[in-house]
Design a protein around this motif. Sequence first.
Motif, PDB file in Angstrom:
ATOM      1  N   ARG A 222       1.046  -1.211  -0.002  1.00  0.00           N
ATOM      2  CA  ARG A 222       0.053  -0.131  -0.053  1.00  0.00           C
ATOM      3  C   ARG A 222       0.974   1.178  -0.059  1.00  0.00           C
ATOM      4  N   PRO A 223       0.266   2.424  -0.272  1.00  0.00           N
ATOM      5  CA  PRO A 223       1.223   3.674  -0.277  1.00  0.00           C
ATOM      6  C   PRO A 223       1.669   3.888   0.958  1.00  0.00           C
ATOM      7  N   LEU A 224       3.009   4.463   1.312  1.00  0.00           N
ATOM      8  CA  LEU A 224       3.413   4.474   2.544  1.00  0.00           C
ATOM      9  C   LEU A 224       3.814   5.618   2.942  1.00  0.00           C
ATOM     10  N   LEU A 225       3.470   6.537   3.939  1.00  0.00           N
ATOM     11  CA  LEU A 225       3.812   8.069   4.339  1.00  0.00           C
ATOM     12  C   LEU A 225       5.100   7.712   5.156  1.00  0.00           C
ATOM     13  N   ALA A 226       6.390   8.193   4.603  1.00  0.00           N
ATOM     14  CA  ALA A 226       7.503   8.035   5.002  1.00  0.00           C
ATOM     15  C   ALA A 226       7.843   8.761   6.640  1.00  0.00           C
ATOM     16  N   LYS A 227       8.160   7.756   7.839  1.00  0.00           N
ATOM     17  CA  LYS A 227       8.295   8.091   8.822  1.00  0.00           C
ATOM     18  C   LYS A 227       9.559   9.032   9.044  1.00  0.00           C
ATOM     19  N   VAL A 228      10.360   8.740   8.150  1.00  0.00           N
ATOM     20  CA  VAL A 228      11.630   9.363   8.212  1.00  0.00           C
ATOM     21  C   VAL A 228      11.783  10.867   7.776  1.00  0.00           C
ATOM     22  N   ALA A 229      10.477  11.349   7.337  1.00  0.00           N
ATOM     23  CA  ALA A 229      10.338  12.817   6.932  1.00  0.00           C
ATOM     24  C   ALA A 229      10.471  13.790   7.943  1.00  0.00           C
ATOM     25  N   ALA A 230      10.032  13.012   9.268  1.00  0.00           N
ATOM     26  CA  ALA A 230      10.014  13.788  10.606  1.00  0.00           C
ATOM     27  C   ALA A 230      11.212  14.035  10.895  1.00  0.00           C
ATOM     28  N   ARG A 231      12.491  13.301  10.678  1.00  0.00           N
ATOM     29  CA  ARG A 231      13.631  13.970  10.701  1.00  0.00           C
ATOM     30  C   ARG A 231      14.302  15.115  10.108  1.00  0.00           C
ATOM     31  N   LEU A 232      13.436  15.465   9.096  1.00  0.00           N
ATOM     32  CA  LEU A 232      13.992  16.375   8.049  1.00  0.00           C
ATOM     33  C   LEU A 232      13.126  17.751   8.478  1.00  0.00           C
ATOM     34  N   VAL A 233      12.381  17.781   9.399  1.00  0.00           N
ATOM     35  CA  VAL A 233      11.632  19.034   9.780  1.00  0.00           C
ATOM     36  C   VAL A 233      12.338  19.682  10.970  1.00  0.00           C
ATOM     37  N   ASP A 234      12.430  21.247  10.618  1.00  0.00           N
ATOM     38  CA  ASP A 234      12.870  22.029  11.701  1.00  0.00           C
ATOM     39  C   ASP A 234      14.359  21.675  11.689  1.00  0.00           C
ATOM     40  N   VAL A 235      15.163  21.165  10.716  1.00  0.00           N
ATOM     41  CA  VAL A 235      16.599  21.207  10.914  1.00  0.00           C
ATOM     42  C   VAL A 235      17.083  21.704   9.402  1.00  0.00           C
ATOM     43  N   ALA A 236      18.370  22.166   9.768  1.00  0.00           N
ATOM     44  CA  ALA A 236      18.723  22.558   8.278  1.00  0.00           C
ATOM     45  C   ALA A 236      19.406  21.409   7.572  1.00  0.00           C
ATOM     46  N   ILE A 237      18.909  21.100   6.408  1.00  0.00           N
ATOM     47  CA  ILE A 237      19.389  19.866   5.901  1.00  0.00           C
ATOM     48  C   ILE A 237      21.012  19.950   5.193  1.00  0.00           C
ATOM     49  N   THR A 238      21.673  18.937   5.533  1.00  0.00           N
ATOM     50  CA  THR A 238      22.943  18.761   4.783  1.00  0.00           C
ATOM     51  C   THR A 238      23.020  17.456   4.189  1.00  0.00           C
ATOM     52  N   PRO A 239      23.909  17.445   3.312  1.00  0.00           N
ATOM     53  CA  PRO A 239      23.914  16.191   2.640  1.00  0.00           C
ATOM     54  C   PRO A 239      24.169  14.760   3.429  1.00  0.00           C
ATOM     55  N   VAL A 240      24.750  15.148   4.509  1.00  0.00           N
ATOM     56  CA  VAL A 240      25.005  14.071   5.648  1.00  0.00           C
ATOM     57  C   VAL A 240      23.630  13.540   6.108  1.00  0.00           C
ATOM     58  N   ILE A 241      22.763  14.534   6.501  1.00  0.00           N
ATOM     59  CA  ILE A 241      21.489  14.251   7.063  1.00  0.00           C
ATOM     60  C   ILE A 241      20.665  13.575   5.929  1.00  0.00           C
ATOM     61  N   LEU A 242      20.779  14.048   4.987  1.00  0.00           N
ATOM     62  CA  LEU A 242      19.769  13.311   3.944  1.00  0.00           C
ATOM     63  C   LEU A 242      20.153  11.976   3.741  1.00  0.00           C
ATOM     64  N   ARG A 284      17.266  23.308  -3.830  1.00  0.00           N
ATOM     65  CA  ARG A 284      18.783  22.944  -3.470  1.00  0.00           C
ATOM     66  C   ARG A 284      19.485  21.957  -4.266  1.00  0.00           C
ATOM     67  N   PRO A 285      19.843  22.403  -5.491  1.00  0.00           N
ATOM     68  CA  PRO A 285      20.305  21.135  -6.380  1.00  0.00           C
ATOM     69  C   PRO A 285      21.581  20.521  -5.840  1.00  0.00           C
ATOM     70  N   ASP A 286      22.199  21.520  -5.042  1.00  0.00           N
ATOM     71  CA  ASP A 286      23.404  20.733  -4.460  1.00  0.00           C
ATOM     72  C   ASP A 286      23.244  19.504  -3.390  1.00  0.00           C
ATOM     73  N   LEU A 287      21.978  19.461  -2.982  1.00  0.00           N
ATOM     74  CA  LEU A 287      21.770  18.022  -2.139  1.00  0.00           C
ATOM     75  C   LEU A 287      21.411  17.088  -2.985  1.00  0.00           C
ATOM     76  N   SER A 288      21.393  17.028  -4.476  1.00  0.00           N
ATOM     77  CA  SER A 288      21.046  15.876  -5.313  1.00  0.00           C
ATOM     78  C   SER A 288      22.399  15.575  -6.095  1.00  0.00           C
ATOM     79  N   GLY A 289      23.409  16.092  -5.674  1.00  0.00           N
ATOM     80  CA  GLY A 289      24.729  15.486  -6.297  1.00  0.00           C
ATOM     81  C   GLY A 289      25.470  16.495  -7.395  1.00  0.00           C
ATOM     82  N   ALA A 290      24.544  17.465  -7.671  1.00  0.00           N
ATOM     83  CA  ALA A 290      24.968  18.406  -8.754  1.00  0.00           C
ATOM     84  C   ALA A 290      25.852  19.275  -8.242  1.00  0.00           C
ATOM     85  N   PRO A 291      26.912  19.701  -8.904  1.00  0.00           N
ATOM     86  CA  PRO A 291      28.086  20.568  -8.342  1.00  0.00           C
ATOM     87  C   PRO A 291      27.493  22.109  -7.923  1.00  0.00           C
ATOM     88  N   ALA A 292      27.940  22.274  -6.712  1.00  0.00           N
ATOM     89  CA  ALA A 292      27.691  23.509  -6.097  1.00  0.00           C
ATOM     90  C   ALA A 292      27.685  24.833  -6.787  1.00  0.00           C
TER      91      ALA A 292
END
Lengths: 292, 797
Positions: A222-242, A284-292
Amino acid sequence: MKASAFSYARATSVANALDLLAAHGDSAKVLSGGQSLMPAMNLRLINPELLVDIGDLAELRGIVLRGDVLRIGALTRHVDLLQSPEIAAHAPLLTEAIGHVAHPAIRNRGTIGGSLAHADPASELPACMLALKATIIVRGQPGERRIAAGDFFTGIYETALSPQELLVAVEVPVARKDSTHFFHEFARRHGDYAIVGAAAQAVVRDGVFADLRIAFFAVGDRPLLAKVAARLVDVAITPVILAEASAALGEELDPQEDQQASAAMRRHLAGVLLVRGVSALLGRPDLSGAPA
Amino acid sequence: MTTAATHSERLSVLDRPNSYIGKTVPRPNIERLVQGRGLYVSDMVLPRMVQVVYLRSPHAHARIIEIDTVAAKQVPGVIAVVTGKELSAVITPWVGVLSHMKGLKSAPQHAIAIDHVCWQGEAVAAIVATSRAVAEDAAELVAVEYEELEAVTDMRTALDPGTPVIHASLGDNLAFERHLDAGAVDQAFAGSDEVVEADFVFGRHTGVTLEPRAVVADWSAAEARLTIYQGTQAPHMVQNIAALHLGLQDSQVRVVCKDVGGSFGIKVHVYADEMATYALSKLLRRPVKYVADRVESFNTDIHARDHLCRGRIGVKRDGTITAFEIDDLTGIGPYSMYPRTSAIEANQVVNLVGGPYVAKNYRARTRVVFQNKNVMCQYRGVGHPVACSVTEGLVDLAAAKIGMDPVEIRRRNLVPDDAYPCASPSGLKFELLSHHAALNRLMAMMDYDGLRAEQAALRKKNIHRGIGIASFIEITNPSAAFYGVGGARISSQDGVAVRMDATGAAICQTSITEQGQGSESLTAQIVGSVLGVPMERVRVILGDTDNTPYGGGTWASRGAGIGGEAALQAAKALRSNILDVAAAILQSTPAELDIVNNAIVNAGDGSTRIELSELARIVYFRPDTLPPGIQPELMATRHFVPRDYPFAFTNGIQASWLEVDTDTGFVKLLKHWVVEDCGTIINPQLVDEQIRGGVVQGLGAALFEKCIYDERGQLTNANMADYLVPMSGEMPDIDIGHVVSPTAETELGAKGAGEAGTAGAAAAVANAVNDALRPFGATITEIPLTPQTILTALRRI
């Protein structure tokens, strides 16, 4: 490739449809757009004794904005969703997702109610309902039930809908002004069932997620609502966090293996989608591997 | 005139005023088809016609213990339920072998299995009813008791001693084996600076036609004559085979082929269920219709290409290719297909590997084995895509090994354009090819150097694009060497009859057939041009054994080259006859006259002397006014078959430009180029669209298409959702260029163009993917190139 003989009734009202379903139960099938039902019947995968055609029930058709809720009738066709200015303004995720639903000929016939009631785990709209926090409205002879999308899908082609009930509408909260969305799926060809797909609705403030709902499909029963999304809320996302979130997502999923992809490939692609989705939502294209 | 008069040609027959040759003109049948006035077999309804549905084996390999048809026969609307044993009273079995495929063996195949089923999908009973739906209902009530046998599914173990032998009478599962050893291969490898080896894997796939196979068989007991309405590429072949096995003379069978919704070689064979339908009509003495449904199509339309091929190439540091060697293995299903056999594709692979190159050292082995899967046989390109992918894959691997550009290594090894006539190590005779001209044209069209620069720039942005090149040769215009010499009654010659009617219009009957590739158009273009009448005044009749000359039909890229030449010669003969009559009427000489735009004109100044309609009026209604001794013959028939060369080889080169998403394994095709040389081009649009269609089928093979069998021999993706045909959304723009080297064997100079696209497309794509992946050290020699395959090669999963 001809269906075996069946009886056919064209319902004259929702009440009439519910009478027919109450009388015939499991041996009846509701005919809406017919885009999944008819091929299955022609292949003799299912042999319903009675088809209850709800095509005439105008009350089940159409899109209405009521306050901060969009009510979409079950018989609303995919093409109508695609072309609706209300949907584009208030639930743009749907507009984008519909473009991935099969092909124009199928979108001209297929309906949102049919798609949700069919509950194919690889289809787009159930995941969108999760991401949009939609409510699914079903009616039976005892009355109406309002079911949260998260509770509606219960397995492969299985839902909380009973054989005596009819899915009549969905209600979708109007998108907030500061919200943004993402939709993408990996399919071998345009219009094919997705190998992995994701539908996301988010609120971004100052480059940070204030809210993130990301629903994956074709990765389980069935479709799944990712729990991991919670980790990404209210934080400055870095490539490591992602990257960590992406790895954690893999553990949330229990994908099936089929001819298109192994379970490992589905996990991998879901991780790629998470990275690309977050990158797109934050701009933020930098997060998906594009050159910054 | 009964005496053959020759007229000096001041203009070539192709270079006349108002010539249609080399011009894009609309196909004469296009309006009829787009207005829905086509007539396909599935549209046909005859009085007393019934429908047949075949109950098919769910097992890949089983013995039939018992078939109980009692309940099925009681279903209202059922006319008959017929088993293989019952049907064998009216139709004999066949064995798909030809004598020139030395050693090829196969077992007798029945129209409906009698006691032994050999693949999932083989028919075990026929249910004839008033409608398909009724027949399907009844089919569910036929009880078949099977004893399941071990299925032979893996071609790699089909010859192992421990593997069951499918047909005990054959002794083993080896259908055919061929060895070739030319030059001094071991010496050449020993003298090479590098030897590269790879295993090439080709998915089993099929040619998915929009219209499935369909037949209406109508036995008329009163006439003792069977009329077969069928979408076939070879009506006279079907006539002969049906007659042979029903105990009839050819003259007792008429085959009518109306519109056909795609063929691609799928419809050039005679299938067991079609034979059963003919037999049922004879048995039941009424018209019987069979239309395969999509699931049946996947389970019974011939499959192709399932090859495992180990290839080796030797190369010197200067780029000289020293030798090719292949060891090829293919599994063809349980029977060699009838009547063309299933050894041809493997045989072609042996013939074609290394074909574009000068290297004279070549060793090959191919083995063709039986297995319990659907039958394999000739599908568009027959062997070419396999041979091209192996050859071009090896050439690229060799280039990479010595650090040479893929174009440069080809430039150094392609047969020079001034080397003709010449022969390949496998003995193929080449009249005139143009590899270098084609390569040069391709480089200009694609801006090769520009693309390489773009590729390098994008690499720095983590975008991975690849360029793939594939040279190829293509067998076209086959002579009797293809089938006739092996004993098959499959004509390699074609005939065209052209007559002028009483209004001066032309009616043309040709033995080639039309399945969408434009046979009708090219025939009208040639006849109109040579005769001197507009195309609208030429009516073309095809696809009827009662009403066309005897001939082969349309397959193996032969329609334009062979049927077109027959049309040219017939039109020339008719023109000569018309000019003789005109000269008599006008008291002139044929040499002083010409036919231009529906009129006899003075050859010198083009002034009109007499309209063709007036000439026809005199000939047909007032012959009494003609001078004594004149007997006009306003109908001429000519036949043609190539004799100088067994095949008219064509050549070409393709290039692919694509992007690989190295995170997901998905390939995006960005652009595709083809330069090919089919000799004289009759209709550029038809040639280009044939090539594009062929390329698309090759791209399907490269990225999408595969019949997926499980280890028990079950086809697991026999539907359009799971078997992925190429669709427009994924297709790139396809640019096409031409080099023109006409064959001198015909006045027309045309060679075939139908399979060029399919021949090289997959090879170009595979080379491009590997080019894109080169920085990652990944090489893939397997198609289809699925995301799963690519991610695995990249070690991402």
